[in-house]
Structures are given as structure tokens and as C-alpha cells.
Design a protein around this motif. Structure first.
Motif, PDB file in Angstrom:
ATOM      1  N   TYR A  96       0.857  -1.188   0.000  1.00  0.00           N
ATOM      2  CA  TYR A  96       0.000   0.000   0.000  1.00  0.00           C
ATOM      3  C   TYR A  96       0.888   1.231   0.000  1.00  0.00           C
ATOM      4  N   PHE A  97       0.644   2.132  -0.963  1.00  0.00           N
ATOM      5  CA  PHE A  97       1.395   3.374  -1.042  1.00  0.00           C
ATOM      6  C   PHE A  97       0.440   4.537  -0.800  1.00  0.00           C
ATOM      7  N   PRO A  98       0.624   5.294   0.276  1.00  0.00           N
ATOM      8  CA  PRO A  98      -0.273   6.422   0.546  1.00  0.00           C
ATOM      9  C   PRO A  98      -0.205   7.448  -0.579  1.00  0.00           C
ATOM     10  N   PRO A  99      -1.295   8.149  -0.857  1.00  0.00           N
ATOM     11  CA  PRO A  99      -1.257   9.215  -1.867  1.00  0.00           C
ATOM     12  C   PRO A  99      -0.365  10.368  -1.401  1.00  0.00           C
ATOM     13  N   LEU A 100       0.433  10.864  -2.323  1.00  0.00           N
ATOM     14  CA  LEU A 100       1.289  12.009  -2.023  1.00  0.00           C
ATOM     15  C   LEU A 100       0.462  13.290  -2.060  1.00  0.00           C
ATOM     16  N   MET A 131      20.684  -4.044 -13.711  1.00  0.00           N
ATOM     17  CA  MET A 131      21.883  -4.747 -13.269  1.00  0.00           C
ATOM     18  C   MET A 131      21.632  -5.782 -12.178  1.00  0.00           C
ATOM     19  N   THR A 132      20.465  -5.750 -11.550  1.00  0.00           N
ATOM     20  CA  THR A 132      20.245  -6.638 -10.419  1.00  0.00           C
ATOM     21  C   THR A 132      19.016  -7.506 -10.642  1.00  0.00           C
ATOM     22  N   ALA A 133      19.117  -8.746 -10.248  1.00  0.00           N
ATOM     23  CA  ALA A 133      17.980  -9.667 -10.333  1.00  0.00           C
ATOM     24  C   ALA A 133      17.076  -9.550  -9.119  1.00  0.00           C
ATOM     25  N   LEU A 134      17.558  -8.892  -8.069  1.00  0.00           N
ATOM     26  CA  LEU A 134      16.784  -8.720  -6.837  1.00  0.00           C
ATOM     27  C   LEU A 134      16.819  -7.238  -6.460  1.00  0.00           C
ATOM     28  N   PRO A 135      15.936  -6.416  -7.050  1.00  0.00           N
ATOM     29  CA  PRO A 135      16.054  -4.970  -6.901  1.00  0.00           C
ATOM     30  C   PRO A 135      15.713  -4.427  -5.511  1.00  0.00           C
ATOM     31  N   LEU A 136      14.980  -5.178  -4.697  1.00  0.00           N
ATOM     32  CA  LEU A 136      14.591  -4.748  -3.345  1.00  0.00           C
ATOM     33  C   LEU A 136      13.654  -3.546  -3.360  1.00  0.00           C
ATOM     34  N   LEU A 137      13.163  -3.172  -4.544  1.00  0.00           N
ATOM     35  CA  LEU A 137      12.191  -2.088  -4.690  1.00  0.00           C
ATOM     36  C   LEU A 137      10.856  -2.671  -5.111  1.00  0.00           C
ATOM     37  N   ASP A 138       9.773  -1.994  -4.751  1.00  0.00           N
ATOM     38  CA  ASP A 138       8.446  -2.455  -5.145  1.00  0.00           C
ATOM     39  C   ASP A 138       7.889  -1.693  -6.333  1.00  0.00           C
ATOM     40  N   ALA A 139       8.423  -0.497  -6.611  1.00  0.00           N
ATOM     41  CA  ALA A 139       7.953   0.298  -7.739  1.00  0.00           C
ATOM     42  C   ALA A 139       8.944   1.425  -7.977  1.00  0.00           C
ATOM     43  N   LEU A 154      -2.728   8.049  -8.854  1.00  0.00           N
ATOM     44  CA  LEU A 154      -3.576   7.135  -9.625  1.00  0.00           C
ATOM     45  C   LEU A 154      -2.808   5.874  -9.997  1.00  0.00           C
ATOM     46  N   TRP A 155      -1.547   6.052 -10.379  1.00  0.00           N
ATOM     47  CA  TRP A 155      -0.714   4.900 -10.736  1.00  0.00           C
ATOM     48  C   TRP A 155      -0.440   4.026  -9.511  1.00  0.00           C
ATOM     49  N   LEU A 156      -0.166   4.656  -8.380  1.00  0.00           N
ATOM     50  CA  LEU A 156       0.106   3.890  -7.164  1.00  0.00           C
ATOM     51  C   LEU A 156      -1.110   3.066  -6.742  1.00  0.00           C
ATOM     52  N   GLN A 157      -2.302   3.587  -6.984  1.00  0.00           N
ATOM     53  CA  GLN A 157      -3.505   2.817  -6.677  1.00  0.00           C
ATOM     54  C   GLN A 157      -3.540   1.524  -7.479  1.00  0.00           C
ATOM     55  N   ARG A 158      -3.098   1.596  -8.710  1.00  0.00           N
ATOM     56  CA  ARG A 158      -3.102   0.405  -9.566  1.00  0.00           C
ATOM     57  C   ARG A 158      -1.964  -0.546  -9.187  1.00  0.00           C
ATOM     58  N   VAL A 159      -0.841   0.014  -8.721  1.00  0.00           N
ATOM     59  CA  VAL A 159       0.296  -0.818  -8.328  1.00  0.00           C
ATOM     60  C   VAL A 159      -0.004  -1.569  -7.039  1.00  0.00           C
ATOM     61  N   ALA A 160      -0.706  -0.896  -6.122  1.00  0.00           N
ATOM     62  CA  ALA A 160      -0.959  -1.488  -4.812  1.00  0.00           C
ATOM     63  C   ALA A 160      -1.860  -2.717  -4.942  1.00  0.00           C
ATOM     64  N   THR A 161      -1.640  -3.670  -4.079  1.00  0.00           N
ATOM     65  CA  THR A 161      -2.476  -4.860  -4.039  1.00  0.00           C
ATOM     66  C   THR A 161      -3.491  -4.792  -2.921  1.00  0.00           C
ATOM     67  N   GLY A 162      -3.503  -3.679  -2.210  1.00  0.00           N
ATOM     68  CA  GLY A 162      -4.478  -3.524  -1.135  1.00  0.00           C
ATOM     69  C   GLY A 162      -3.858  -2.866   0.063  1.00  0.00           C
ATOM     70  N   PRO A 163      -4.638  -2.204   0.916  1.00  0.00           N
ATOM     71  CA  PRO A 163      -4.108  -1.524   2.093  1.00  0.00           C
ATOM     72  C   PRO A 163      -3.621  -2.511   3.127  1.00  0.00           C
ATOM     73  N   GLY A 164      -2.661  -2.064   3.895  1.00  0.00           N
ATOM     74  CA  GLY A 164      -2.146  -2.913   4.970  1.00  0.00           C
ATOM     75  C   GLY A 164      -1.493  -2.076   6.030  1.00  0.00           C
ATOM     76  N   GLU A 165      -1.380  -2.607   7.176  1.00  0.00           N
ATOM     77  CA  GLU A 165      -0.743  -1.891   8.286  1.00  0.00           C
ATOM     78  C   GLU A 165       0.737  -2.192   8.335  1.00  0.00           C
TER      79      GLU A 165
END
Length: 335
Positions: free
Chosen positions: A3-7, A156-164, A324-335
Motif C-alpha cells: 500500500y502506497f499512501p497518496p502524495l 543490473m540486479t535480479a533482486l532490486p529490493l524495490l516495489d515500484a 492514480l498509478w500507485l492505486q493500480r500498483v498497490a495490491t491492497g491496504p495494509g498496516e
């Protein structure tokens, strides 16, 4: 679940004319913790972090800001405050040769790098450090040269450690005039001559040490208030100042742009935001990459290069597109 909060923007541009607002922004930045990191070649660079604002919402995600060329991390104080207030932990990097990171000798004003991959290696270490400090979903937001560094890191990396990843006015190509192949050859030749005949780097013609250009002569933003704020910042902190680029930097940057265009497609969700009136980077290169790699791209019409420091209306458009893009990237809200 990600979950990415809206900026949400916290300031109007005209507020930056108020000394009290500037002081509040400065105090927010001063609460960031600076960590000095050392690359594999021994170069020192910096990572700044702040995990919350007292009295504000609990962070639900982390934001890593990857600045462009010339920029010091401190320049992103307004965006950092926006993100903190929106529910992000915030991390910002000072690239090698910029901000308070280690500078090239004997000319610390010269934009120089021995190999563009060094930037991405540094970012890899910075991301690993961020991940050691937070397990929240991690969003990278990069500007200009920072976008090239971030994209090459993802390649360069197979494991980017980033979500977006979000690329603002990305340097996926550099305007070189009507003969790009000739320009690349000249850059390669000049950097070889430079290495052979001079220890000090040679500036590309027409460039030199830092210049405090008036707003009327700038190609970066239509917001006079934000432009004046970061020009004042660079006068207040002369150590942040950086001039033009060396032939070596240009040669390696052009090579990096080719690798971006021809290399593997990163496997993380990506968004490109394009400044419609950009004269600093090549928008056609952004269009080409977006089409080849099926990356979502949106243009902010009439905006100049610094989308994150544009007018209030342009920043609002940027934030709306991101949210709007982050809403589509997110899979759902979470704590």
C-alpha cells in the motif's frame, strides 16, 4: 500487501517567500539523519533518512528519492516534507561528486565520473542500507540523471529490493544535435585525450563552474519561488554547488543511455513522467523506451525539466498522476 499512501503537497509556491515557512522547511530537513557510505572503490557518498513526523500519520511505505545531476539531497526538502506528511518514511541520496558526497580532485566543481556504473553501484548499496532500516513497501522516485542511475540499477540486479519506480523527466537520452553518432564519437575521443594529457578533467565547451543564473535565464522550472528557493539554498551552502560536466562524464552518460535503450527490461512496476517543454533531456528517447518496454508514460504539457519543482498546478498534476498509478500498483491496504 503493498500500500502506497497518496502524495499530498503541503505548501503553495508563494509560501516560500515567507521566512517563517523557509525556516520550518529547514528545521524539517535538519531532522534527517545523514549516513556516510563508502562504495567498492572507496568513494564516500551520503544517505539521508527520516522515518516519521511527530503528530502525523503512521508511515505505511518508504520513499527513496534519487536526485538528478548537480542536485544536493537538501534540495528535496519540500518533497521530503510532502512525503513525510503523506505517510512515508523518506530516504534521499547524495550521489558521488554531488552535495556533501566526495568530490573529484583537483576541481570539486566538475561533474565527472570514471564509469556511469559507479552511480548505480552506489545506489545498490544505498537501497540495501534502506532495506536494513525498513520492511515497508519501498517506492523509488528519481529525477533526470537519477532516473538513468535507477534504471541501470534495475537492469543490473535480479533482486532490486524495490516495489515500484517512478522516473521524472528521465535522462534516457541526451540532446546531441542532428548528428548523435558523431557526438558520441567526439565525446569518446575527447575523454581519451583528456585521460592521456591531463589529470584534471576538461569541461565540455560552454560549461564551467557553478553559475547562479537569474530566473529569466533558467530552463528548469516555471515556478520563480521554487527556483529562487533552491538558488538561495546553494548560496547559503556553497559546498552544494556544482558546475558543468567533463567529456568523460558525457561519454559515459551517453553509453549509459544506450544501455538503457537496448538492455533488459526491469521487472518492477514503472512510471515515466515527461516534461512537455523539456530542453535538458531527450523526450523522444523516453517515448522510445516506453513503447519498447510497455512502460506507462504521461506528459505534463508545457512543464520544464524539474517537474517536482514546477508550478503548483504542475506539481498537483504530477502528484495526481503518481497517486492514480500507485492505486493500480498497490495490491491492497495494509498496516
Amino acid at each position: 500487501m503493498k500500500y502506497f499512501p497518496p502524495l499530498q503537497a503541503q505548501l503553495q509556491a508563494d509560501a516560500l517567500n515567507d521566512n517563517n515557512v523557509r525556516q520550518q522547511l529547514q528545521q524539517c530537513w535538519q531532522q534527517f539523519v545523514k549516513t556516510e557510505l563508502y562504495s567498492r572503490d572507496g568513494t564516500r557518498f551520503c544517505l539521508y533518512s527520516r522515518t516519521s513526523l511527530p503528530g502525523w500519520r503512521k508511515p505505511h511505505a518508504a520513499l527513496l528519492i534519487v536526485p538528478g545531476r548537480i542536485e544536493a539531497a537538501h534540495k528535496y526538502a519540500e518533497l521530503a516534507q510532502d512525503a513525510l506528511c503523506s505517510g512515508y518514511q523518506v530516504f534521499v541520496i547524495d550521489h558521488r561528486g554531488q552535495g556533501l558526497a566526495q568530490r573529484p580532485e583537483p576541481d570539486p566543481q566538475l561533474g565527472d565520473v570514471t564509469d556511469f556504473r559507479r552511480y548505480s553501484d552506489d545506489l545498490m548499496q544505498a537501497v540495501s542500507t534502506v532495506r536494513s532500516q525498513t520492511d515497508l513497501p519501498l517506492l523509488a522516485l528519481a529525477h533526470s540523471m537519477g532516473s538513468a542511475i535507477l534504471y541501470r540499477y534495475l537492469q543490473m540486479t535480479a533482486l532490486p529490493l524495490l516495489d515500484a519506480a517512478i522516473f521524472c523527466a528521465p535522462m534516457f537520452g541526451i540532446p546531441t544535435g542532428p548528428l548523435p553518432r558523431l557526438s558520441r564519437f567526439v565525446a569518446m575521443l575527447m575523454q581519451q585525450l583528456n585521460q592521456r594529457f591531463s589529470r584534471a578533467g576538461w569541461y565540455v565547451p560552454g560549461q564551467g563552474p557553478y553559475q547562479n543564473l537569474p530566473f529569466a535565464d533558467n530552463a528548469l522550472t516555471l515556478s520563480e519561488e521554487r527556483y529562487q528557493w533552491f538558488r538561495d539554498l546553494y548560496q547559503q551552502y556553497p559546498a552544494y554547488q556544482l558546475g558543468g560536466v567533463s567529456w568523460r562524464w558525457l561519454h559515459h552518460a551517453l553509453e549509459a543511455c544506450t544501455q538503457i535503450q537496448q538492455g533488459v527490461v526491469p521487472a518492477v512496476p514503472m512510471l515515466i513522467l515527461q516534461a512537455g517543454a523539456d530542453t535538458v533531456v531527450d523526450n523522444q528517447a523516453q517515448n522510445k523506451l516506453a513503447a519498447r518496454c510497455a512502460i506507462e508514460l504521461h506528459q505534463i504539457a508545457d512543464a520544464r525539466h524539474e517537474l517536482l519543482a514546477g508550478t503548483d498546478a504542475q506539481r498537483q498534476q504530477v502528484f495526481s498522476l503518481i497517486n492514480l498509478w500507485l492505486q493500480r500498483v498497490a495490491t491492497g491496504p495494509g498496516e
